[in-house]
Design a protein around this motif. Structure first.
Motif, PDB file in Angstrom:
ATOM      1  N   ARG A   5       0.839  -1.192   0.000  1.00 42.09           N
ATOM      2  CA  ARG A   5       0.000   0.000   0.000  1.00 42.09           C
ATOM      3  C   ARG A   5       0.877   1.245   0.000  1.00 42.09           C
ATOM      4  O   ARG A   5       1.900   1.285   0.661  1.00 42.09           O
ATOM      5  N   VAL A   6       0.439   2.236  -0.749  1.00 41.50           N
ATOM      6  CA  VAL A   6       1.112   3.527  -0.781  1.00 41.50           C
ATOM      7  C   VAL A   6       0.048   4.608  -0.638  1.00 41.50           C
ATOM      8  O   VAL A   6      -1.071   4.458  -1.133  1.00 41.50           O
ATOM      9  N   THR A   7       0.389   5.671   0.078  1.00 43.28           N
ATOM     10  CA  THR A   7      -0.527   6.796   0.260  1.00 43.28           C
ATOM     11  C   THR A   7       0.026   7.998  -0.487  1.00 43.28           C
ATOM     12  O   THR A   7       1.199   8.343  -0.342  1.00 43.28           O
ATOM     13  N   LEU A   8      -0.843   8.611  -1.286  1.00 41.03           N
ATOM     14  CA  LEU A   8      -0.473   9.802  -2.044  1.00 41.03           C
ATOM     15  C   LEU A   8      -1.322  10.979  -1.587  1.00 41.03           C
ATOM     16  O   LEU A   8      -2.544  10.847  -1.459  1.00 41.03           O
ATOM     17  N   VAL A  22      -9.525  10.895 -10.200  1.00 45.49           N
ATOM     18  CA  VAL A  22      -8.268  10.392  -9.639  1.00 45.49           C
ATOM     19  C   VAL A  22      -8.332   8.878  -9.477  1.00 45.49           C
ATOM     20  O   VAL A  22      -7.395   8.157  -9.817  1.00 45.49           O
ATOM     21  N   LYS A  23      -9.460   8.385  -8.960  1.00 49.47           N
ATOM     22  CA  LYS A  23      -9.615   6.944  -8.761  1.00 49.47           C
ATOM     23  C   LYS A  23      -9.509   6.196 -10.088  1.00 49.47           C
ATOM     24  O   LYS A  23      -8.813   5.184 -10.193  1.00 49.47           O
ATOM     25  N   LYS A  24     -10.156   6.707 -11.115  1.00 56.31           N
ATOM     26  CA  LYS A  24     -10.128   6.073 -12.433  1.00 56.31           C
ATOM     27  C   LYS A  24      -8.713   6.075 -13.008  1.00 56.31           C
ATOM     28  O   LYS A  24      -8.252   5.070 -13.562  1.00 56.31           O
ATOM     29  N   PRO A  41      -9.191  13.858   4.226  1.00 57.84           N
ATOM     30  CA  PRO A  41      -8.108  14.611   3.587  1.00 57.84           C
ATOM     31  C   PRO A  41      -7.968  14.236   2.117  1.00 57.84           C
ATOM     32  O   PRO A  41      -8.360  13.138   1.724  1.00 57.84           O
ATOM     33  N   PRO A  42      -7.415  15.136   1.315  1.00 59.42           N
ATOM     34  CA  PRO A  42      -7.262  14.865  -0.124  1.00 59.42           C
ATOM     35  C   PRO A  42      -6.122  13.882  -0.378  1.00 59.42           C
ATOM     36  O   PRO A  42      -4.961  14.268  -0.489  1.00 59.42           O
ATOM     37  N   ARG A  43      -6.477  12.606  -0.439  1.00 56.16           N
ATOM     38  CA  ARG A  43      -5.442  11.591  -0.606  1.00 56.16           C
ATOM     39  C   ARG A  43      -5.986  10.355  -1.307  1.00 56.16           C
ATOM     40  O   ARG A  43      -7.195  10.166  -1.416  1.00 56.16           O
ATOM     41  N   ALA A  44      -5.051   9.522  -1.731  1.00 61.11           N
ATOM     42  CA  ALA A  44      -5.382   8.228  -2.317  1.00 61.11           C
ATOM     43  C   ALA A  44      -4.550   7.171  -1.617  1.00 61.11           C
ATOM     44  O   ALA A  44      -3.353   7.371  -1.400  1.00 61.11           O
ATOM     45  N   VAL A  45      -5.188   6.076  -1.258  1.00 61.60           N
ATOM     46  CA  VAL A  45      -4.482   4.921  -0.719  1.00 61.60           C
ATOM     47  C   VAL A  45      -4.602   3.834  -1.785  1.00 61.60           C
ATOM     48  O   VAL A  45      -5.711   3.435  -2.158  1.00 61.60           O
ATOM     49  N   VAL A  46      -3.454   3.405  -2.288  1.00 61.85           N
ATOM     50  CA  VAL A  46      -3.415   2.493  -3.424  1.00 61.85           C
ATOM     51  C   VAL A  46      -2.732   1.199  -3.018  1.00 61.85           C
ATOM     52  O   VAL A  46      -1.637   1.210  -2.461  1.00 61.85           O
ATOM     53  N   SER A  47      -3.391   0.092  -3.318  1.00 63.74           N
ATOM     54  CA  SER A  47      -2.806  -1.226  -3.135  1.00 63.74           C
ATOM     55  C   SER A  47      -2.296  -1.673  -4.494  1.00 63.74           C
ATOM     56  O   SER A  47      -3.062  -1.699  -5.466  1.00 63.74           O
ATOM     57  N   CYS A  48      -0.985  -1.951  -4.562  1.00 72.06           N
ATOM     58  CA  CYS A  48      -0.435  -2.286  -5.876  1.00 72.06           C
ATOM     59  C   CYS A  48       0.720  -3.265  -5.767  1.00 72.06           C
ATOM     60  O   CYS A  48       1.265  -3.512  -4.693  1.00 72.06           O
ATOM     61  N   ASP A  49       1.075  -3.806  -6.903  1.00 72.37           N
ATOM     62  CA  ASP A  49       2.177  -4.747  -7.047  1.00 72.37           C
ATOM     63  C   ASP A  49       3.369  -3.966  -7.591  1.00 72.37           C
ATOM     64  O   ASP A  49       3.398  -3.586  -8.758  1.00 72.37           O
ATOM     65  N   PHE A  50       4.354  -3.703  -6.715  1.00 72.91           N
ATOM     66  CA  PHE A  50       5.489  -2.888  -7.127  1.00 72.91           C
ATOM     67  C   PHE A  50       6.459  -3.605  -8.053  1.00 72.91           C
ATOM     68  O   PHE A  50       7.439  -3.017  -8.482  1.00 72.91           O
ATOM     69  N   SER A  51       6.184  -4.854  -8.399  1.00 70.36           N
ATOM     70  CA  SER A  51       6.968  -5.485  -9.455  1.00 70.36           C
ATOM     71  C   SER A  51       6.409  -5.088 -10.826  1.00 70.36           C
ATOM     72  O   SER A  51       7.039  -5.319 -11.851  1.00 70.36           O
ATOM     73  N   SER A  69       0.338  14.859  -7.364  1.00 66.49           N
ATOM     74  CA  SER A  69       0.364  14.093  -6.129  1.00 66.49           C
ATOM     75  C   SER A  69       1.783  13.892  -5.653  1.00 66.49           C
ATOM     76  O   SER A  69       2.734  14.048  -6.409  1.00 66.49           O
ATOM     77  N   SER A  70       1.885  13.528  -4.382  1.00 62.71           N
ATOM     78  CA  SER A  70       3.187  13.209  -3.795  1.00 62.71           C
ATOM     79  C   SER A  70       2.985  12.116  -2.764  1.00 62.71           C
ATOM     80  O   SER A  70       1.911  11.997  -2.161  1.00 62.71           O
ATOM     81  N   ARG A  71       4.018  11.318  -2.574  1.00 58.25           N
ATOM     82  CA  ARG A  71       3.946  10.212  -1.611  1.00 58.25           C
ATOM     83  C   ARG A  71       3.982  10.781  -0.187  1.00 58.25           C
ATOM     84  O   ARG A  71       4.724  11.717   0.098  1.00 58.25           O
ATOM     85  N   THR A  72       3.171  10.204   0.684  1.00 55.63           N
ATOM     86  CA  THR A  72       3.154  10.603   2.081  1.00 55.63           C
ATOM     87  C   THR A  72       3.434   9.401   2.968  1.00 55.63           C
ATOM     88  O   THR A  72       3.341   8.263   2.509  1.00 55.63           O
ATOM     89  N   ALA A  73       3.726   9.649   4.206  1.00 55.66           N
ATOM     90  CA  ALA A  73       3.877   8.564   5.166  1.00 55.66           C
ATOM     91  C   ALA A  73       2.491   8.063   5.528  1.00 55.66           C
ATOM     92  O   ALA A  73       1.539   8.826   5.632  1.00 55.66           O
ATOM     93  N   GLY A  74       2.385   6.754   5.712  1.00 56.24           N
ATOM     94  CA  GLY A  74       1.092   6.202   6.136  1.00 56.24           C
ATOM     95  C   GLY A  74       0.436   5.481   5.106  1.00 56.24           C
ATOM     96  O   GLY A  74      -0.269   5.232   4.392  1.00 56.24           O
TER      97      GLY A  74
END
Length: 74
Positions: A5-8, A22-24, A41-51, A69-74
């Motif tokens: 998971r990554v938060t933007l 943004v979701k699309k 808050p204005p953010r996206a939490v994305v579950s992804c395969d980093f390979s 967007s930018s990567r955030t902690a969390g």
């Protein structure tokens, strides 16, 4: 396929249409599974395969839709 998971932080979103755009955009990136986008808050939490994808690819996708967007902690 390992999922991480990554938060933007997403800039410029003001309404439900922005959230949907943004979701699309994120869902269309190769390797992306689940996407949760919130206005406050204005953010996206994305579950992804980093390979198959990178944080830079995710940020490019939102930026091309007009929402930097930018990567955030969390």
């Amino acid at each position: 396929m390992p999922k991480e998971r990554v938060t933007l932080a997403i800039a410029g979103m003001t309404c439900g249409h922005c959230v949907a755009a943004v979701k699309k955009a994120l869902a269309a990136v190769s390797g992306v599974g689940e996407v949760e986008v919130t206005l406050s808050p204005p953010r996206a939490v994305v579950s992804c395969d980093f390979s198959r994808t990178t944080v830079e690819m995710l940020m490019k996708a939102t930026g091309e839709e007009g929402y930097p967007s930018s990567r955030t902690a969390g």
